[in-house]
Design an enzyme around this catalytic site. Structure first.
Site, PDB file in Angstrom:
ATOM      1  N   ASP A 121       2.440  -7.523  -0.891  1.00  0.00           N
ATOM      2  CA  ASP A 121       2.496  -7.017  -0.026  1.00  0.00           C
ATOM      3  C   ASP A 121       2.084  -6.282  -1.822  1.00  0.00           C
ATOM      4  O   ASP A 121       2.451  -5.616  -2.376  1.00  0.00           O
ATOM      5  CB  ASP A 121       3.078  -6.053   0.566  1.00  0.00           C
TER       6      ASP A 121
ATOM      7  N   ASN B 230      -7.899   1.466  -2.306  1.00  0.00           N
ATOM      8  CA  ASN B 230      -9.779   1.571  -1.345  1.00  0.00           C
ATOM      9  C   ASN B 230      -9.797   2.718  -1.277  1.00  0.00           C
ATOM     10  O   ASN B 230     -11.408   3.054  -1.615  1.00  0.00           O
ATOM     11  CB  ASN B 230      -9.165   1.004  -0.184  1.00  0.00           C
TER      12      ASN B 230
ATOM     13  N   GLU C  88      -3.824  -7.202   2.109  1.00  0.00           N
ATOM     14  CA  GLU C  88      -3.684  -7.172   0.927  1.00  0.00           C
ATOM     15  C   GLU C  88      -2.102  -7.974   1.061  1.00  0.00           C
ATOM     16  O   GLU C  88      -1.212  -7.732  -0.582  1.00  0.00           O
ATOM     17  CB  GLU C  88      -3.151  -6.076   0.513  1.00  0.00           C
TER      18      GLU C  88
ATOM     19  N   ASP D  74     -11.810  -5.726  -3.272  1.00  0.00           N
ATOM     20  CA  ASP D  74     -12.172  -7.183  -2.733  1.00  0.00           C
ATOM     21  C   ASP D  74     -11.696  -7.142  -4.331  1.00  0.00           C
ATOM     22  O   ASP D  74     -11.037  -8.978  -4.714  1.00  0.00           O
ATOM     23  CB  ASP D  74     -13.370  -7.020  -2.998  1.00  0.00           C
TER      24      ASP D  74
END
Length: 560
Positions: free
Chosen positions: A433, A441, A476, A450
Site C-alpha cells: 500500500d 493526491n 493504491e 497517477d
C-alpha cells in the site's frame, strides 16, 4: 474412292465458298495428339464499334487483324468484338474437339461453325441468356466441333458485354478436357469447402466470445464467397440458371455487400472510430457509396454501375490497408495478421483489375489471382480474429493505467499458485500500500498521483524475479504472488522493494510503501482468500505501527 480422299479433293472448293478471307489466317493444326492436349488457337480479331455488323458482313470483311501480343482481353469496351480462327486436320481421321471460352461473365456470345453444303451452325448464348442455351452444362462456354479428315475449317465468335470483354479461347481434345475439368472441380471444391469451414468455425467461436467483429467477418465471408460463386459462373449454373438478369445484378449486389461488410469488419476489428476518427469518416463514406451502388443495381443498367463499383473496390481495399497500417504502427498486435491478410487480397485485386482493364493478359494467374488472394485473406483474418480474442483477454486482465496485471489476473494466478503450494510446495503473498496516497493526491493533484502509481508499479516489477507476479489490486494497493518462496525470503524481497521505492522517489514529493507478508508455511490456510486476509492483516499492522515498513503475518498476532 476412299471417303477421306473425296473430302480432301472437295475441301478447297468448300473453303473458297464459305470462308472468303480465311486464307489470311494461319491455321492451328489438330492432329492425333490433340485429344490429350490443350491448345491456344491463332486468332484474328475485328472491332465493330457500332455493334451492328451482320455475320455475312463480317465474313466478307478484310478488316481482321492478328490478335494483340498481350492477348484478346479488351477490358471495358462499348464495341462488339469478332474473333476468327482456322483449324486444320491433316490426318486421315475426323477429329472431335471442344473450344472453350473461360470467362463466364460475357453478356452475349455467338459462335458460328461451318457445316456441310455451306451451312453454318449458330450458337447464341451468354450470361444474359438462360443457361440452357449452352451446348454443355458447364459454367464456362464450351462449343463442340468436328474437323473432317484432311480439311481445315474457319470459325467465328462474336462477343459483346456491358462488363469486360475478356476472350481467352482454348482448344481441348476430349481426354484433355476431362482431365482439366476434374482438376478444376477439385480446386473449386477445396476453395468453397475452405470458405464454409472458416465460416462455421468462426460462427462457433462467436457463440463463445460474443465479439461483434466475428459477426461482420461472417457477413463479409458469406457475401464474398457468394460473389465469387457468381464471378466463376457457378451460381448461374446451379442457383438461378433461368434468371440471367438477376445473375448480372447479383454480381453488383454481392460485391457491394462485400465492400460494406469488409469495411465494417475493419472498423470494428481495429476500433477505427477511436484511433483514426477522420479516416473512419472516410470509411463510412465508402460504405455509403457501396450501398448506393447496391440500390442503383435495381434501377440503373449494369454497364453504368460495374465500372464505378470496380474502382470503389480498389479504393476500399486501399483504405483498409491504410487503417491496418495505422493499427500496426500503434502497436495493436492482431493488426499483424490483419495486414498480411489484406496485403494478400490487395495483391490479388490489383492483378485481377489490371487484367479486367486489359493491362495484363488473361491467364490462369490473372484470372484466379483475386480468388486465391481472397482465400488466403480469409484464413489469415481468421487468425487475426484469434489474435484479437487473445488480445481482448490480455486487456481484460491488464490495468489500463499501470499496464500491469489487474485484480482479475491476480485472482487467477493466485488460485493456481495456491493449489500448487497445497500439493507440496510453498508460496508467499505480499500486499503493498502506498503511504498517505490520498493526502498526496490532495496536495499534488490526481495527474501526479497517477504518475506515482505507474512509477511504483514499475519499481515493483523490476524488483522481483521473472516468475513472480505483480498485480494492481485496486486504488493504491498492489498484490504480489511469489511462487516457491517461504516467509523469510518473501520478507527480504518486501524490504528490498520498500527501500527501492523510498530511495528512488523525488525529494519534493517523497513516496513510501507499507508491505504485509504472508506465506503458506506460516500455517495451513484453507483458501487463497484466507492467505490474502493474512497478508492484509500484516499490512494493517505495518500501517498502524507508523507505515514505511514490512510486517510478516504471525498467527499469534491474529489472536491478540
Amino acid at each position: 474412292m476412299p471417303k477421306h480422299w473425296l473430302r480432301l479433293l472437295l475441301s478447297p472448293l468448300v473453303l473458297a465458298l464459305t470462308t472468303q478471307a480465311a486464307a489470311q489466317d494461319t491455321p492451328t493444326r489438330i492432329d492425333a495428339q490433340s485429344s490429350f492436349t490443350r491448345q491456344v488457337p491463332l486468332v484474328s480479331v475485328l472491332e465493330d464499334a457500332s455493334g451492328k455488323m451482320s455475320f455475312d458482313e463480317v465474313r466478307a470483311s478484310g478488316a481482321f487483324t492478328p490478335a494483340p501480343a498481350i492477348g484478346t482481353n479488351f477490358g471495358f469496351t462499348s464495341s462488339t468484338w469478332w474473333v476468327r480462327f482456322t483449324l486444320l486436320n491433316p490426318g486421315e481421321d475426323d477429329r472431335h474437339i471442344v473450344v472453350r471460352e473461360d470467362y463466364p461473365l460475357i453478356d452475349h456470345l455467338d459462335f458460328w461453325a461451318p457445316e456441310h453444303a455451306g451451312n453454318w451452325r449458330h450458337v447464341a448464348t451468354g450470361d444474359r441468356t438462360v443457361f440452357s442455351t449452352r451446348e454443355f452444362n458447364h459454367r464456362d462456354f464450351l462449343f463442340d466441333l468436328e474437323i473432317p479428315a484432311g480439311e481445315q475449317r474457319t470459325f467465328y465468335l462474336r462477343a459483346a458485354s456491358a462488363g469486360p470483354v475478356d476472350l481467352n479461347l482454348e482448344i481441348y481434345g476430349q481426354h484433355a478436357l476431362v482431365g482439366t475439368l476434374s482438376m478444376e472441380q477439385l480446386a473449386y471444391g477445396a476453395y468453397y469447402g475452405g470458405f464454409i469451414v472458416l465460416v462455421l468455425y468462426n460462427f462457433f467461436i462467436f457463440l463463445i466470445v460474443r465479439d461483434r467483429a466475428f459477426v461482420f467477418y461472417l457477413l463479409y465471408a458469406a457475401s464474398y464467397g457468394l460473389y465469387f460463386a457468381i464471378h466463376n459462373g457457378l451460381a448461374f449454373q446451379f442457383l438461378w440458371p433461368d434468371s440471367p438478369a438477376w445473375g448480372n445484378q447479383a454480381l453488383i449486389v454481392m460485391l457491394s455487400l462485400s465492400l460494406v461488410f469488409g469495411m465494417q469488419f475493419t472498423r470494428s476489428f481495429l476500433d477505427a472510430p477511436v484511433f483514426a476518427p477522420r479516416l473512419d469518416v472516410l470509411a463510412r463514406i465508402t460504405q455509403a457509396l457501396a450501398l448506393v451502388g447496391l440500390l442503383a443495381s435495381f434501377f440503373a443498367p449494369y454497364s453504368l454501375i460495374i465500372l464505378p463499383v470496380s474502382i470503389l473496390t480498389v479504393v476500399v481495399t486501399s483504405l483498409i490497408i491504410v487503417l491496418g497500417t495505422i493499427g500496426l504502427i500503434k502497436g495493436y498486435r492482431p493488426a499483424r495478421f490483419f495486414m498480411i491478410a489484406w496485403g494478400m487480397l490487395l495483391s490479388g485485386v490489383m492483378v485481377y483489375m489490371l487484367k479486367v482493364f486489359g493491362v495484363l493478359p488473361h491467364n490462369a494467374l490473372t484470372q484466379n489471382a483475386f480468388q486465391a488472394g481472397s482465400l488466403l485473406e480469409m484464413v489469415l483474418l481468421s487468425l487475426a480474429l484469434a489474435s484479437r480474442v487473445r488480445e481482448l483477454q490480455r486487456q481484460s486482465r491488464t490495468d489500463t493505467l499501470t499496464r500491469i496485471p489487474n485484480r482479475r489476473a491476480f485472482d487467477e494466478v493466485a488460485a493456481i499458485e495456491f493449489d500448487r503450494a497445497r500439493r507440496g510446495g510453498v508460496m508467499a503473498l505480499l500486499v503493498v500500500d502506498i503511504d498517505h496516497f490520498k493526502r498526496f493526491n490532495d496536495e499534488f493533484g490526481h495527474a501526479r498521483g497517477d504518475e506515482v502509481l505507474k512509477q511504483v508499479a514499475e519499481k515493483l516489477v523490476n524488483g522481483v524475479r521473472q516468475g513472480d507476479h505483480v498485480c494492481r489490486f485496486g486504488g493504491e494497493e498492489f498484490a504480489l504472488v511469489l511462487p516457491a518462496t517461504n516467509g523469510e525470503d518473501a520478507a527480504r524481497v518486501a524490504e528490498s522493494l520498500r527501500k527501492l521505492v523510498q530511495e528512488t522517489s523525488s525529494a519534493d514529493a517523497p513516496i513510501t510503501i507499507s508491505v504485509g507478508v504472508a506465506s503458506t508455511e506460516e500455517r495451513k490456510f484453507e483458501s487463497v482468500d484466507e492467505l490474502f486476509r493474512a497478508a492484509d492483516s500484516a499490512l494493517y499492522r505495518a500501517k498502524h505501527a507508523g507505515r514505511n515498513r514490512v510486517v510478516r503475518y504471525a498467527a499469534e498476532a491474529d489472536h491478540t
